[in-house]
Write a protein that holds these residues in place. Structure first.
Motif, PDB file in Angstrom:
ATOM      1  N   MET A   1     -26.998  27.579  77.645  1.00 34.83           N
ATOM      2  CA  MET A   1     -26.415  26.901  78.786  1.00 34.83           C
ATOM      3  C   MET A   1     -26.704  25.416  78.686  1.00 34.83           C
ATOM      4  O   MET A   1     -27.604  24.987  77.973  1.00 34.83           O
ATOM      5  N   ASN A   2     -25.973  24.643  79.427  1.00 31.68           N
ATOM      6  CA  ASN A   2     -26.195  23.211  79.495  1.00 31.68           C
ATOM      7  C   ASN A   2     -26.798  22.895  80.863  1.00 31.68           C
ATOM      8  O   ASN A   2     -26.268  23.314  81.889  1.00 31.68           O
ATOM      9  N   LEU A   3     -27.912  22.188  80.863  1.00 30.94           N
ATOM     10  CA  LEU A   3     -28.616  21.845  82.092  1.00 30.94           C
ATOM     11  C   LEU A   3     -28.262  20.416  82.482  1.00 30.94           C
ATOM     12  O   LEU A   3     -28.447  19.483  81.698  1.00 30.94           O
ATOM     13  N   HIS A   4     -27.744  20.250  83.687  1.00 34.90           N
ATOM     14  CA  HIS A   4     -27.458  18.911  84.211  1.00 34.90           C
ATOM     15  C   HIS A   4     -28.465  18.615  85.316  1.00 34.90           C
ATOM     16  O   HIS A   4     -28.553  19.361  86.305  1.00 34.90           O
ATOM     17  N   CYS A  16     -30.236  24.287  77.137  1.00 39.70           N
ATOM     18  CA  CYS A  16     -31.317  25.019  77.802  1.00 39.70           C
ATOM     19  C   CYS A  16     -31.161  26.509  77.549  1.00 39.70           C
ATOM     20  O   CYS A  16     -30.064  27.050  77.707  1.00 39.70           O
ATOM     21  N   GLN A  17     -32.244  27.141  77.170  1.00 36.00           N
ATOM     22  CA  GLN A  17     -32.278  28.594  77.036  1.00 36.00           C
ATOM     23  C   GLN A  17     -32.714  29.193  78.375  1.00 36.00           C
ATOM     24  O   GLN A  17     -33.440  28.553  79.133  1.00 36.00           O
ATOM     25  N   PRO A  18     -32.323  30.421  78.668  1.00 37.71           N
ATOM     26  CA  PRO A  18     -32.698  31.033  79.953  1.00 37.71           C
ATOM     27  C   PRO A  18     -34.205  31.119  80.182  1.00 37.71           C
ATOM     28  O   PRO A  18     -34.651  31.133  81.325  1.00 37.71           O
ATOM     29  N   THR A  19     -34.993  31.139  79.111  1.00 32.99           N
ATOM     30  CA  THR A  19     -36.449  31.260  79.262  1.00 32.99           C
ATOM     31  C   THR A  19     -37.183  29.925  79.235  1.00 32.99           C
ATOM     32  O   THR A  19     -38.406  29.896  79.399  1.00 32.99           O
TER      33      THR A  19
END
Length: 161
Positions: A1-4, A16-19
């Protein structure tokens, strides 16, 4: 995922990984003022401000920070390098001995002073209680926060019209 997220008033996008924890992302992206302590939320060394509230970044999943505002110790001073009154007071009062817990202490104090510009000694003790310091005994950090609070009130009063 991409974290903004917005970090220190700058919009950022990170893979970003979920963990991934917020601490993982911040350290990976070069925010070295965010220290690694216990990695289980007990010591407060990794504290940052998330939407203005102190959190232990080691136990916050980065994905839960989507579209939120993060403030680290790197963002506290002015762009020209002028120290925030808390940073200056910690230096002047000797509130930072080894310095490892100092970012967590200062950011915890910032949350307090943002909400309460006239804290008591007990208020400061409570605000700093989430950060374990093994060097100072808390006397000098508490004095630094009270000094910064007085300076900030004075500066605010001097700019009043």
């Amino acid at each position: 995922m991409n974290l903004h997220v917005t970090i220190n008033n700058d919009p950022k996008d990170f893979p970003c990984q979920p963990t991934d924890t917020l601490l993982d992302i911040l350290r990976r992206e070069g925010y070295s003022g965010v220290k690694v302590g216990c990695s289980n939320g007990d010591c407060g060394i990794c504290a940052v401000l998330l939407n203005g509230r102190t959190v232990n970044s080691c136990v916050v999943l980065a994905a839960h920070c989507q579209n939120k505002t993060i403030e680290t110790i790197e963002g506290l001073s002015a762009k020209d390098g002028t120290l925030h009154p808390l940073q200056k007071a910690f230096l002047d009062e000797g509130g930072a001995q080894c310095g490892f817990c100092t970012p967590g202490l200062i950011l915890s104090a910032k949350e307090l002073l943002d909400a309460n510009p006239t804290p008591t000694d007990a208020d400061v003790r409570e605000a700093l209680s989430g950060v374990i310091c093994r060097c100072t005994g808390y006397v000098k950090p508490i004095a630094a926060v009270l000094t910064a609070a007085a300076e900030m009130r004075s500066a605010k009063g001097s700019t009043a019209v």
